[in-house]
Motif scaffolding. Structure first.
Motif, PDB file in Angstrom:
ATOM      1  N   ALA A 114     -25.441  29.217 -20.108  1.00 12.00           N
ATOM      2  CA  ALA A 114     -24.817  27.949 -19.737  1.00 12.00           C
ATOM      3  C   ALA A 114     -23.864  27.472 -20.818  1.00 12.00           C
ATOM      4  O   ALA A 114     -24.192  27.512 -22.013  1.00 12.00           O
ATOM      5  N   ALA A 119     -24.776  22.918 -19.285  1.00 11.81           N
ATOM      6  CA  ALA A 119     -26.100  22.575 -19.800  1.00 11.81           C
ATOM      7  C   ALA A 119     -26.322  21.070 -19.753  1.00 11.81           C
ATOM      8  O   ALA A 119     -27.404  20.588 -19.375  1.00 11.81           O
ATOM      9  N   LEU A 122     -26.824  19.952 -16.062  1.00  8.43           N
ATOM     10  CA  LEU A 122     -28.097  20.378 -15.492  1.00  8.43           C
ATOM     11  C   LEU A 122     -29.298  19.924 -16.321  1.00  8.43           C
ATOM     12  O   LEU A 122     -30.447  20.206 -15.956  1.00  8.43           O
ATOM     13  N   ILE A 124     -30.359  20.956 -19.253  1.00 12.11           N
ATOM     14  CA  ILE A 124     -31.090  22.060 -19.848  1.00 12.11           C
ATOM     15  C   ILE A 124     -30.584  22.259 -21.272  1.00 12.11           C
ATOM     16  O   ILE A 124     -29.597  21.643 -21.687  1.00 12.11           O
ATOM     17  N   ASP A 128     -29.417  28.175 -22.687  1.00 15.91           N
ATOM     18  CA  ASP A 128     -30.304  28.633 -21.614  1.00 15.91           C
ATOM     19  C   ASP A 128     -29.505  29.421 -20.576  1.00 15.91           C
ATOM     20  O   ASP A 128     -28.309  29.174 -20.374  1.00 15.91           O
ATOM     21  N   VAL A 130     -28.481  30.472 -16.745  1.00 15.85           N
ATOM     22  CA  VAL A 130     -28.381  29.875 -15.420  1.00 15.85           C
ATOM     23  C   VAL A 130     -27.991  30.973 -14.444  1.00 15.85           C
ATOM     24  O   VAL A 130     -27.561  32.060 -14.835  1.00 15.85           O
ATOM     25  N   PRO A 152     -30.114  25.973 -12.609  1.00 13.30           N
ATOM     26  CA  PRO A 152     -31.159  26.368 -13.560  1.00 13.30           C
ATOM     27  C   PRO A 152     -31.960  27.519 -12.962  1.00 13.30           C
ATOM     28  O   PRO A 152     -32.086  27.635 -11.738  1.00 13.30           O
ATOM     29  N   ARG A 154     -35.027  28.006 -12.554  1.00 14.69           N
ATOM     30  CA  ARG A 154     -36.150  27.594 -11.705  1.00 14.69           C
ATOM     31  C   ARG A 154     -35.728  27.439 -10.242  1.00 14.69           C
ATOM     32  O   ARG A 154     -36.539  27.637  -9.342  1.00 14.69           O
ATOM     33  N   TYR A 225     -28.088  21.695  -8.959  1.00 12.91           N
ATOM     34  CA  TYR A 225     -26.961  22.547  -9.299  1.00 12.91           C
ATOM     35  C   TYR A 225     -25.728  21.731  -9.641  1.00 12.91           C
ATOM     36  O   TYR A 225     -25.588  20.576  -9.246  1.00 12.91           O
TER      37      TYR A 225
END
Length: 263
Positions: A114, A119, A122, A124, A128, A130, A152, A154, A225
């Motif tokens: 990201a 980041a 989102l 995060i 991280d 994505v 993300p 998840r 998103y």
């Protein structure tokens, strides 16, 4: 265009020709994007003057039925249909409500690190991973938009490239995983087509595009998103209706409507 006689009389010849062309369009002889016979062809076919042909085409153009392109001729205009966007909708819903047939082509489905901006959007940690999804969007089999979506892990790992060829992210998450998309924050701005975007959208590089940036959220204001969607401006624009005075005490909004206009 089939040969038909235009009859001199109380109904002007240009109006007869206009109605003839309009009738052929309504019957599907000529569809959106099709090129009409040239001025010379119409002159020869119907035995009318160039002034008559140009007046008929000018009226059709002013009514948004045809588009005249300098040096290239006259074309049937894309349909220009307004659709309500006061509620949050996805691409398929927008197109279907506008009377257009939606389709998507997944161009890329991959993991990436990201960026700072993604980041932050989102919520995060920078660095991280994505899921990034690039898609070409079509309406009536004609390119209308190109979008990039970042999720993300998840949420992104719940999706597959194959299902997104014919389903939307909204639909998959809501119907299969009970993850409703409840809110979207939009930022509407301008952009210009890169070489890649121009190729996909069938426009010239540097052509102006309408850029819709949004972040969509699920329950608890959790970002699902972030997305950048680049629309062809000859096919999409937005119309906003506002009232000068809202009722702040009762919590009413002065925004009356926000509509995309599909052409």
């Amino acid at each position: 265009m089939p040969s038909e006689q235009l009859t001199p009389g109380p109904i002007p010849l240009y109006y007869q020709l206009k109605q003839l062309v309009l009738n052929e369009i309504e019957r599907g002889i000529y569809r959106a994007g099709d090129k009409l016979p040239s001025e010379t062809e119409m002159i020869q076919r119907y035995g009318v003057s160039r002034i008559t042909v140009r007046q008929a085409l000018s009226e059709l153009e002013s009514e948004g039925i045809v588009v005249r392109r300098h040096g290239r001729g006259s074309y049937v205009a894309e349909r220009n249909i307004e659709q309500d966007l006061v509620r949050l909708t996805d691409f398929v819903e927008d197109m279907e409500l506008a009377g257009l047939a939606p389709s998507s082509q997944v161009l890329s489905f991959k993991r990436e690190v990201a960026s700072t901006a993604i980041a932050e959007a989102l919520r995060i940690t920078m660095g991280d991973e994505v899921i990034r999804i690039d898609r070409l969007r079509q309406a009536d089999d004609r390119p209308i938009a190109y979008d990039i979506t970042w999720l993300p892990l998840r949420f992104g790992l719940l999706l597959s490239e194959a299902e997104l060829q014919h389903e939307t992210i909204y639909h998959v998450l809501e119907t299969r995983y009970n993850i409703p998309v409840e809110m979207g924050v939009f930022h509407i701005t301008a952009s210009v087509a890169s070489a890649e975007q121009a190729h996909l959208l069938h426009v010239a590089p540097g052509t102006g595009l309408l850029l819709i940036r949004r972040v969509s959220y699920t329950t608890g204001n959790v970002p699902v998103y972030a997305q950048d969607r680049y629309y062809r401006t000859d096919r999409v624009s937005y119309r906003v209706t506002l009232r000068r005075h809202g009722d702040a005490q009762n919590g009413s909004n002065s925004l009356e409507e926000l509509r995309p206009v599909f052409k």
